[in-house]
Design a protein around this motif. Structure first.
Motif, PDB file in Angstrom:
ATOM      1  N   LEU A   1       0.988  -1.185  -0.061  1.00 31.80           N
ATOM      2  CA  LEU A   1       0.035   0.115  -0.009  1.00 31.80           C
ATOM      3  C   LEU A   1       0.999   1.120   0.005  1.00 31.80           C
ATOM      4  O   LEU A   1       0.682   2.143  -0.526  1.00 31.80           O
ATOM      5  CB  LEU A   1      -0.904   0.060   1.260  1.00 31.80           C
ATOM      6  CG  LEU A   1      -2.158   1.088   1.304  1.00 31.80           C
ATOM      7  CD1 LEU A   1      -3.097   0.433   0.169  1.00 31.80           C
ATOM      8  CD2 LEU A   1      -2.939   0.721   2.625  1.00 31.80           C
ATOM      9  N   LEU A   2       1.758   1.257   0.812  1.00 27.44           N
ATOM     10  CA  LEU A   2       2.812   2.341   0.814  1.00 27.44           C
ATOM     11  C   LEU A   2       3.431   2.601  -0.374  1.00 27.44           C
ATOM     12  O   LEU A   2       3.542   3.901  -0.891  1.00 27.44           O
ATOM     13  CB  LEU A   2       3.893   2.276   1.931  1.00 27.44           C
ATOM     14  CG  LEU A   2       3.449   2.367   3.484  1.00 27.44           C
ATOM     15  CD1 LEU A   2       4.450   1.968   4.350  1.00 27.44           C
ATOM     16  CD2 LEU A   2       3.141   3.916   3.577  1.00 27.44           C
ATOM     17  N   SER A   3       3.954   1.551  -1.088  1.00 23.20           N
ATOM     18  CA  SER A   3       4.561   1.769  -2.237  1.00 23.20           C
ATOM     19  C   SER A   3       3.652   2.407  -3.301  1.00 23.20           C
ATOM     20  O   SER A   3       3.862   2.906  -4.437  1.00 23.20           O
ATOM     21  CB  SER A   3       5.285   0.445  -2.871  1.00 23.20           C
ATOM     22  OG  SER A   3       4.470  -0.445  -3.046  1.00 23.20           O
ATOM     23  N   ARG A   4       2.187   1.916  -3.300  1.00 20.75           N
ATOM     24  CA  ARG A   4       1.272   2.485  -4.318  1.00 20.75           C
ATOM     25  C   ARG A   4       0.998   3.846  -4.035  1.00 20.75           C
ATOM     26  O   ARG A   4       1.044   4.577  -5.186  1.00 20.75           O
ATOM     27  CB  ARG A   4       0.175   1.381  -3.878  1.00 20.75           C
ATOM     28  CG  ARG A   4      -1.101   1.699  -4.797  1.00 20.75           C
ATOM     29  CD  ARG A   4      -0.977   0.841  -6.066  1.00 20.75           C
ATOM     30  NE  ARG A   4      -2.024   1.216  -7.006  1.00 20.75           N
ATOM     31  CZ  ARG A   4      -1.802   2.036  -8.098  1.00 20.75           C
ATOM     32  NH1 ARG A   4      -0.668   2.364  -8.380  1.00 20.75           N
ATOM     33  NH2 ARG A   4      -2.717   2.231  -8.877  1.00 20.75           N
ATOM     34  N   ILE A   5       0.894   4.090  -2.743  1.00 16.14           N
ATOM     35  CA  ILE A   5       0.842   5.641  -2.373  1.00 16.14           C
ATOM     36  C   ILE A   5       1.946   6.492  -2.981  1.00 16.14           C
ATOM     37  O   ILE A   5       1.764   7.494  -3.386  1.00 16.14           O
ATOM     38  CB  ILE A   5       0.675   5.709  -0.857  1.00 16.14           C
ATOM     39  CG1 ILE A   5      -0.883   5.412  -0.351  1.00 16.14           C
ATOM     40  CG2 ILE A   5       0.716   7.290  -0.762  1.00 16.14           C
ATOM     41  CD1 ILE A   5      -0.872   5.197   1.136  1.00 16.14           C
ATOM     42  N   GLN A   6       3.049   5.895  -2.825  1.00 16.62           N
ATOM     43  CA  GLN A   6       4.350   6.680  -3.383  1.00 16.62           C
ATOM     44  C   GLN A   6       4.434   6.855  -5.033  1.00 16.62           C
ATOM     45  O   GLN A   6       4.756   7.912  -5.545  1.00 16.62           O
ATOM     46  CB  GLN A   6       5.494   5.601  -2.816  1.00 16.62           C
ATOM     47  CG  GLN A   6       6.850   6.505  -3.085  1.00 16.62           C
ATOM     48  CD  GLN A   6       6.937   7.738  -2.570  1.00 16.62           C
ATOM     49  OE1 GLN A   6       6.912   7.941  -1.294  1.00 16.62           O
ATOM     50  NE2 GLN A   6       7.222   8.814  -3.265  1.00 16.62           N
ATOM     51  N   GLU A   7       3.912   5.775  -5.488  1.00 20.03           N
ATOM     52  CA  GLU A   7       3.878   5.749  -6.967  1.00 20.03           C
ATOM     53  C   GLU A   7       2.612   6.950  -7.215  1.00 20.03           C
ATOM     54  O   GLU A   7       2.897   7.573  -8.191  1.00 20.03           O
ATOM     55  CB  GLU A   7       3.023   4.447  -7.524  1.00 20.03           C
ATOM     56  CG  GLU A   7       4.133   3.534  -7.726  1.00 20.03           C
ATOM     57  CD  GLU A   7       3.506   2.034  -8.165  1.00 20.03           C
ATOM     58  OE1 GLU A   7       3.923   1.129  -7.821  1.00 20.03           O
ATOM     59  OE2 GLU A   7       2.506   2.080  -8.787  1.00 20.03           O
ATOM     60  N   LEU A   8       1.778   6.922  -6.579  1.00 19.37           N
ATOM     61  CA  LEU A   8       0.477   8.035  -6.846  1.00 19.37           C
ATOM     62  C   LEU A   8       0.971   9.312  -6.641  1.00 19.37           C
ATOM     63  O   LEU A   8       0.965  10.377  -7.514  1.00 19.37           O
ATOM     64  CB  LEU A   8      -0.719   7.760  -5.830  1.00 19.37           C
ATOM     65  CG  LEU A   8      -1.436   6.759  -6.581  1.00 19.37           C
ATOM     66  CD1 LEU A   8      -2.757   6.388  -5.477  1.00 19.37           C
ATOM     67  CD2 LEU A   8      -2.323   7.017  -7.686  1.00 19.37           C
TER      68      LEU A   8
END
Ligand SMILES: Nc1nc2c(ncn2[C@@H]2O[C@H](COP(=O)(O)OP(=O)(O)OP(=O)(O)O)[C@@H](O)[C@H]2O)c(=O)[nH]1
Length: 448
Positions: A14-21
């Protein structure tokens, strides 16, 4: 995998997804932010941080009051309130003043309400694009257009632009008034839509030269308007190039009708004698030189006749200058009746006159001159007291020969006139050179 490990993995994902966004939002080329229901920032992308010159931590939790001068423009807060109170999307232009720099910026802002899990409005998400430069440019362009329009519409000239097929691309208001239609009505049309084809062709002649020669052309243009009035214009037409080809032309035409009329009047004044209305000496000479050259080309002989009122000084002294003037006018009117239209007739000066008869033949030339002499002698003029007065006149005639010059002809005619005076006046004297092609000054044929 244990539950806690799975949770950790999911959290990591989830954290890496948020970072991507977040990376995506940082590079989106617009200011992206979210705010809570009280207007406090909950998220800002990198562009917002750069604009405020702060880190995200320094922005999150603060309201716009900290960054913008809301006292000057409140667009921003009003839009936020409108989105959250009415639960609607707002798309509009916002003008904001950066508090730190006092700089005025214009944005295109899209703001949408955010909702919590129960569906209530919990804040908003905004995406703003800086359109300050575009607006400044549009403003500048608009101001330049106003400036240009007011110059073009107040210039005392017809100003226009035509494409390569002579369709109007621009006309100033003066030209629209001339055609009696609106400026917009003329665009895309040609001259032939507003005037007879023949007139339009005349105007397009210079347009064509601009296209053909690819350089500026100047000249006089004359148009006969629908009311029959003929007007003259001085036109300057300049080519405009696109990709090394003439794409269109710009024209500036000034109405010079009054100047042309004045010029004509001046020419007429210079060319005619004020007392009699016949050619002045200067103009007569110009025409005579032309006729003389033409006669030489065609091989025809011409006759030059110099004549003069006899004892005119005495007439003036006895009856006054006005009577003298009437004598001159009578002589002119008699001559105009007898001479043909094609015979050049002018006042040489004072009481001396000159005529040139074209296509003259030796045996015929003396006849009309003799008729002139007789007609003058038998036409009375009235003195101021109503008394009839008769005048006579003397004539020197010369016929051109192949090797004559105009100056020689004059000198010979003058000699013949002098001889007529010496022989007793009121007579015609023909100058005859000694032998063929000779230039003797002996006038040896006198006819009375
Ligand atoms: N009324 C009047 N007189 C003019 C005009 N122009 C010249 N004169 C006069 O014409 C007269 C010409 O006189 P002269 O050249 O001496 O010749 P003339 O008296 O005709 O004598 P001859 O030519 O020898 O017969 C002068 O008195 C001029 O002042 C004019 O426009 N009107």
């Amino acid at each position: 995998m244990s539950d806690s490990k799975r949770e950790q993995a999911e959290r990591q994902q989830l954290l890496s997804r948020i970072q991507e966004l977040q990376d995506a939002l940082n590079n989106v080329g617009a200011y992206v932010f979210t705010k809570d229901i009280n207007g406090r920032y909950t998220f800002v992308n990198r562009m917002v941080c750069e604009l405020f010159n702060c880190t995200p931590d320094q922005i999150i939790g603060k309201t716009d009051e900290a960054f913008f001068n809301l006292a000057i423009s409140n667009d921003l807060r009003q839009n936020d309130i409108h989105v959250m109170e009415n639960n609607v999307k707002v798309e509009s232009e916002e003008v904001n003043y950066i508090a730190a720099t006092r700089e005025r910026r214009v944005y295109w802002a899209v703001k949408i309400p955010l909702h919590n899990s129960t569906g209530e409005v919990s804040g908003l998400c905004g995406i703003s694009t800086d359109i300050t430069e575009r607006r400044n440019l549009e403003q500048q362009t608009h101001e330049q257009k106003i400036l240009l329009d007011s110059i073009l519409n107040h210039a005392d000239a017809y100003i226009y632009m035509k494409d390569r097929h002579f369709h109007y691309r621009y006309v100033n208001s003066k030209l629209a008034e001339l055609f009696g239609v609106s400026q917009a009505h003329i665009l895309g049309k040609q001259d032939a839509d507003f005037m007879p084809l023949e007139e339009a062709r005349k105007l397009n002649a210079m347009d064509r030269r601009v296209l053909r020669l690819q350089r500026k052309q100047c000249g006089e243009e004359t148009i006969t308007h629908p009311n029959g009035e003929k007007r003259h214009y001085w036109s300057i037409k300049v080519p405009l190039f696109k990709e090394n080809q003439v794409d269109s032309l710009i024209g500036i035409s000034t109405d010079i009708t009054e100047i042309v009329q004045l010029r004509k009047q001046f020419e007429e004044l210079a060319n005619t004698d004020a007392l009699t209305g016949i050619f002045s000496r200067r103009h007569w000479m110009e025409r005579a030189e032309y006729e003389f050259k033409r006669a030489r080309r065609t091989g025809h002989a011409i006759a030059v006749i110099l004549f003069d009122i006899d004892r005119f000084k005495h007439l003036n002294d006895t009856y006054g200058h006005l009577t003298g003037d009437r004598a001159i006018q009578m002589l002119v009117s008699v001559c105009k009746n007898i001479l043909r239209e094609i015979d050049l007739f002018g006042r040489w000066g004072g009481d001396e006159f000159v005529a040139m008869i074209g296509n003259a033949r030796f045996e015929e030339v003396l006849l009309p001159v003799e008729r002139l002499r007789e007609a003058i002698a038998r036409t009375p003029i009235m003195s101021d007291e109503g008394e009839p007065i008769y005048i006579t006149s003397s004539f020197g005639v010369v016929l051109s020969h192949q090797h004559d010059t105009l100056a020689n002809l004059f000198s010979s005619a003058d000699t013949a006139l002098y001889r007529a005076k010496c022989e007793g006046r009121n007579r015609v004297c023909l100058f005859k050179p000694d032998g063929v092609g000779g230039g003797s000054s002996r006038a040896d044929a006198i006819v009375k």
